[in-house]
Each structure stands twice: as structure tokens, then as C-alpha cells.
Design an enzyme around this catalytic site. Structure first.
Site, short mmCIF file in Angstrom:
data_model
loop_
_atom_site.label_atom_id
_atom_site.label_comp_id
_atom_site.label_asym_id
_atom_site.label_seq_id
_atom_site.Cartn_x
_atom_site.Cartn_y
_atom_site.Cartn_z
N SER A 142 -4.13 13.23 12.32
CA SER A 142 -5.20 13.07 13.31
C SER A 142 -6.13 11.99 12.76
O SER A 142 -6.10 11.69 11.57
CB SER A 142 -5.96 14.39 13.43
OG SER A 142 -7.21 14.18 14.05
N TYR A 155 -9.72 21.97 9.77
CA TYR A 155 -8.71 21.16 10.48
C TYR A 155 -8.61 19.79 9.82
O TYR A 155 -7.51 19.32 9.48
CB TYR A 155 -9.12 21.04 11.95
CG TYR A 155 -8.19 20.21 12.79
CD1 TYR A 155 -6.91 20.66 13.11
CD2 TYR A 155 -8.59 18.96 13.28
CE1 TYR A 155 -6.06 19.89 13.90
CE2 TYR A 155 -7.74 18.19 14.07
CZ TYR A 155 -6.48 18.66 14.38
OH TYR A 155 -5.65 17.89 15.16
N1 LIG Z 1 -4.25 16.32 21.39
C1 LIG Z 1 -5.01 15.64 20.55
O1 LIG Z 1 -6.00 15.03 20.96
C2 LIG Z 1 -4.65 15.56 19.09
C3 LIG Z 1 -5.42 14.73 18.29
C4 LIG Z 1 -5.11 14.64 16.94
C5 LIG Z 1 -4.04 15.35 16.42
N2 LIG Z 1 -3.32 16.16 17.22
C6 LIG Z 1 -2.22 16.92 16.61
O2 LIG Z 1 -1.07 16.84 17.42
C7 LIG Z 1 -0.23 17.98 17.19
C8 LIG Z 1 0.19 18.56 18.54
O3 LIG Z 1 -0.97 19.02 19.23
P1 LIG Z 1 -1.13 18.94 20.82
O4 LIG Z 1 -2.31 18.14 21.08
O5 LIG Z 1 0.14 18.63 21.44
O6 LIG Z 1 -1.58 20.47 21.11
P2 LIG Z 1 -0.85 21.68 21.82
O7 LIG Z 1 -0.43 21.31 23.19
O8 LIG Z 1 -1.76 22.85 21.63
O9 LIG Z 1 0.47 21.88 20.96
C9 LIG Z 1 0.46 22.53 19.72
C10 LIG Z 1 1.89 22.98 19.44
O10 LIG Z 1 1.91 23.61 18.15
C11 LIG Z 1 2.58 24.87 18.27
N3 LIG Z 1 2.04 25.80 17.29
C12 LIG Z 1 0.75 26.22 17.15
N4 LIG Z 1 0.68 27.14 16.17
C13 LIG Z 1 1.94 27.29 15.68
C14 LIG Z 1 2.51 28.10 14.67
N5 LIG Z 1 1.78 28.97 13.95
N6 LIG Z 1 3.84 28.01 14.44
C15 LIG Z 1 4.61 27.17 15.17
N7 LIG Z 1 4.14 26.37 16.13
C16 LIG Z 1 2.81 26.44 16.39
C17 LIG Z 1 2.32 25.32 19.71
O11 LIG Z 1 3.34 26.17 20.20
P3 LIG Z 1 3.36 27.77 20.24
O12 LIG Z 1 2.04 28.22 20.76
O13 LIG Z 1 4.52 28.06 21.15
O14 LIG Z 1 3.63 28.20 18.85
C18 LIG Z 1 2.40 23.99 20.45
O15 LIG Z 1 3.75 23.69 20.75
C19 LIG Z 1 -1.07 18.94 16.33
O16 LIG Z 1 -0.66 18.85 14.99
C20 LIG Z 1 -2.48 18.41 16.48
O17 LIG Z 1 -3.28 18.70 15.36
C21 LIG Z 1 -3.60 16.29 18.55
#
Ligand SMILES: NC(=O)c1ccc[n+]([C@@H]2O[C@H](COP(=O)([O-])OP(=O)(O)OC[C@H]3O[C@@H](n4cnc5c(N)ncnc54)[C@H](OP(=O)(O)O)[C@@H]3O)[C@@H](O)[C@H]2O)c1
Length: 265
Positions: A142, A155
Site C-alpha cells: 500500500s 496496517y
Molecule cells: N483498496 C484499496 O484502496 C487498497 C489500497 C492499498 C492496499 N490495498 C491492499 O489490497 C489488497 C486487497 O484489498 P482490496 O482493496 O481488494 O479489499 P477487499 O475487497 O476487502 O479484499 C480483501 C481480500 O482479502 C481476503 N481476506 C481478508 N482476510 C483474510 C484472511 N484472514 N485470510 C484469507 N483471506 C483474507 C478477503 O476475502 P475473505 O473475506 O473471503 O477471506 C478478500 O478477498 C489488501 O492487501 C489491501 O491491503 C488496497
């Protein structure tokens, strides 16, 4: 750029957001995908939205927070596809709470999920890639893996830890023909803030306004895959918020000023 067709990708956090975008992008390009997260039903829906044969994918539920030994699930991947070309460590949870209001259990949960779960999986896949003589491992960090930011202490720490780990991994494995990419999203329009946790461990449950107006996960997936296929070491993806990375590097005083002024939600 290399071809995606018939290559094997293991994507964590594939049930929603960026991971779902990545999985569907690769599947459309005729790659083979192992989809992992906790929720098997949501993973199945991701593939059901596409017309693809079961030979092209494997649903493999896992909980990153509780991942101690994943030899058995790695064997399931090898039984189905015989190799792993790409491991995309994308699964994770975010945070919306002040340091002063955050229980230590919450700090630990975020580190277990975002950092240790990723490390366990990477260590299980690495020997396979070494034996194959090739592979590519990516970790989704991130912008707050580059600097600290309000309401994101644990985080941000978990994402900083990924940088230390994966940069070391890269340096150690050049001779093994294993590439390592750190993916650095700014804001991507996903449900991440909905599932973020607050100081007592409860779910934040809101879509942050900054999130709603940001880049789509489909567009982000396209940029990320292109970066991986070009063997980029760092892949920045998002909108104007990415400027903060450059401001932090070149104008730290301005960054320290802005980090108390910019909205954290
Ligand atoms: N969206 C943003 O603005 C943003 C910015 C910076 C970084 N990121 C990073 O991008 C990545 C994806 O995030 P996203 O934005 O796509 O959010 P998201 O839609 O909430 O997706 C998160 C994913 O992680 C899985 N997950 C959460 N806890 C878990 C666990 N204990 N074991 C296995 N899987 C788990 C969730 O699936 P289940 O609930 O089915 O387990 C879901 O598939 C993350 O690492 C996040 O930190 C996102």
C-alpha cells in the site's frame, strides 16, 4: 511481455476487490488460477461470473490469520496444475483506529493476516519455484507501506514489514530466476474500508468517501498484471494520492505537514 495463457497463478484475497479483478483478468487471458480467501462461496461466484472450464481454476479456501503449515494445500495446487508460476499475496485487512484506542489484539490480528500469513504461504511456495528454476512472487502492499498515516498504525506497519521481507527475498533469489514485485496501491474502489477493523476489533463497516471515487479494481488489475509481466520491482497503482509517495521521498517536510491535513477516510 510474456504470455499469460497456461501459466499458473495463485492469488490470495481472490473473493473480492483487487484479488477478484486479478483472478478474472488472468482467467480471461486463459491463465490457470488458484483462488484463495476464507470464503469458498464468494470465490466460486468469482469464477461463475465467467464461462470457464473447471480445468482452468481451483478454489482453495484458507485463512491467512491462522496459516501455520500449508504443505497440504500446496500439494493440492501441485496435484491440479503441477507447477506454480506466480504467487500473488493480495489478501489482507485494513484498519481505522487511533493508536491510543487500538487493543494489542487488533495489532496482532493485522500483523498475522497481512504479514505472517503472507510469509507462511511464500515460504511454502518458494522451494517449488526454486525446483522449477523459475517463478514470480508478488505482495500487495500500500502507499502506507511507504509512510505512516493516521488511523493505519498496525496496517501501515504490516505493509512496511512486507517491504523488508520481499526486498530481502528478491535479493536472495535472483540467481534462482525468481522475480519479486511489491504492488503499491493508492486508493482502489473496493470494499476494503467496510471490512477494516477498529480499536476493539469490531468491523468499521463504512465505505470511505475517498474509496468510492477511486480507480476500479478491474483497471487496477490490468496495471498490476502488466507490471508483473514486465518484471517491475515496484508497481504503483491508483490516482493522484500516489503523489504522496514522491512527496515523502523528495520533500519530507511537506509530507509531514500534509499527513496531518489530508483526510484519513
Ligand atoms: N483498496 C484499496 O484502496 C487498497 C489500497 C492499498 C492496499 N490495498 C491492499 O489490497 C489488497 C486487497 O484489498 P482490496 O482493496 O481488494 O479489499 P477487499 O475487497 O476487502 O479484499 C480483501 C481480500 O482479502 C481476503 N481476506 C481478508 N482476510 C483474510 C484472511 N484472514 N485470510 C484469507 N483471506 C483474507 C478477503 O476475502 P475473505 O473475506 O473471503 O477471506 C478478500 O478477498 C489488501 O492487501 C489491501 O491491503 C488496497
Amino acid at each position: 511481455m510474456q504470455k499469460i495463457e497456461n501459466t499458473v497463478w495463485w492469488i490470495t484475497g481472490a473473493s473480492s476487490g483487487i484479488g477478484k479483478g486479478l483472478a478474472q483478468f488472468i482467467l480471461r487471458k486463459k491463465g490457470k488460477v488458484v483462488l484463495s480467501s476464507r470464503n469458498a462461496e464468494s470465490l466460486q461466484k468469482v469464477v461463475d461470473e465467467l464461462q470457464i472450464a473447471t480445468e482452468q481454476y481451483l478454489i482453495l479456501p484458507l485463512d491467512l490469520e491462522k496459516l501455520d503449515d500449508c504443505q497440504i494445500i500446496v500439494e493440492q495446487v501441485l496435484n491440479k496444475f503441477s507447477r506454480i508460476d506466480y504467487l500473488i499475496n493480495n489478501g489482507g485487512i485494513s484498519q481505522r483506529s487511533l493508536v491510543s484506542e487500538t487493543n494489542l489484539a487488533v495489532d496482532r490480528k493485522i500483523m498475522e493476516t497481512n504479514f505472517f500469513g503472507t510469509v507462511v504461504l511464500t515460504k511454502a511456495v518458494l522451494p517449488i519455484m526454486i525446483t522449477q528454476g523459475s517463478g514470480h512472487i508478488a505482495a500487495v502492499s500500500s502507499v502506507v507501506g511507504k509512510f505512516g498515516f493516521p488511523l493505519r498504525s498496525a496496517y501501515s506497519a504490516s505493509k512496511h514489514a512486507l517491504h523488508g521481507f520481499f526486498e530481502s527475498l528478491r535479493a536472495e533469489n535472483k540467481a534462482n530466476n525468481i522475480y519479486v514485485s511489491l504492488i503499491i496501491p493508492g486508493r482502489i474502489n473496493t470494499a476494503i474500508s467496510n471490512y477494516a477493523i477498529i480499536g476493539d476489533g469490531k468491523v468499521y463497516g463504512k465505505l470511505d468517501p475517498g474509496q468510492a471515487n477511486s480507480m476500479s479494481s478491474e483497471k487496477a488489475a490490468e496495471i498490476i498484471v502488466s507490471g508483473i509481466m514486465h518484471h517491475k520491482k515496484e508497481i504503483l497503482v491508483g490516482g493522484k494520492e500516489l503523489l504522496m509517495v514522491h512527496i515523502r521521498r523528495w520533500f519530507p517536510s511537506l509530507f509531514y505537514y500534509l499527513s496531518t491535513k489530508v483526510s484519513a477516510t
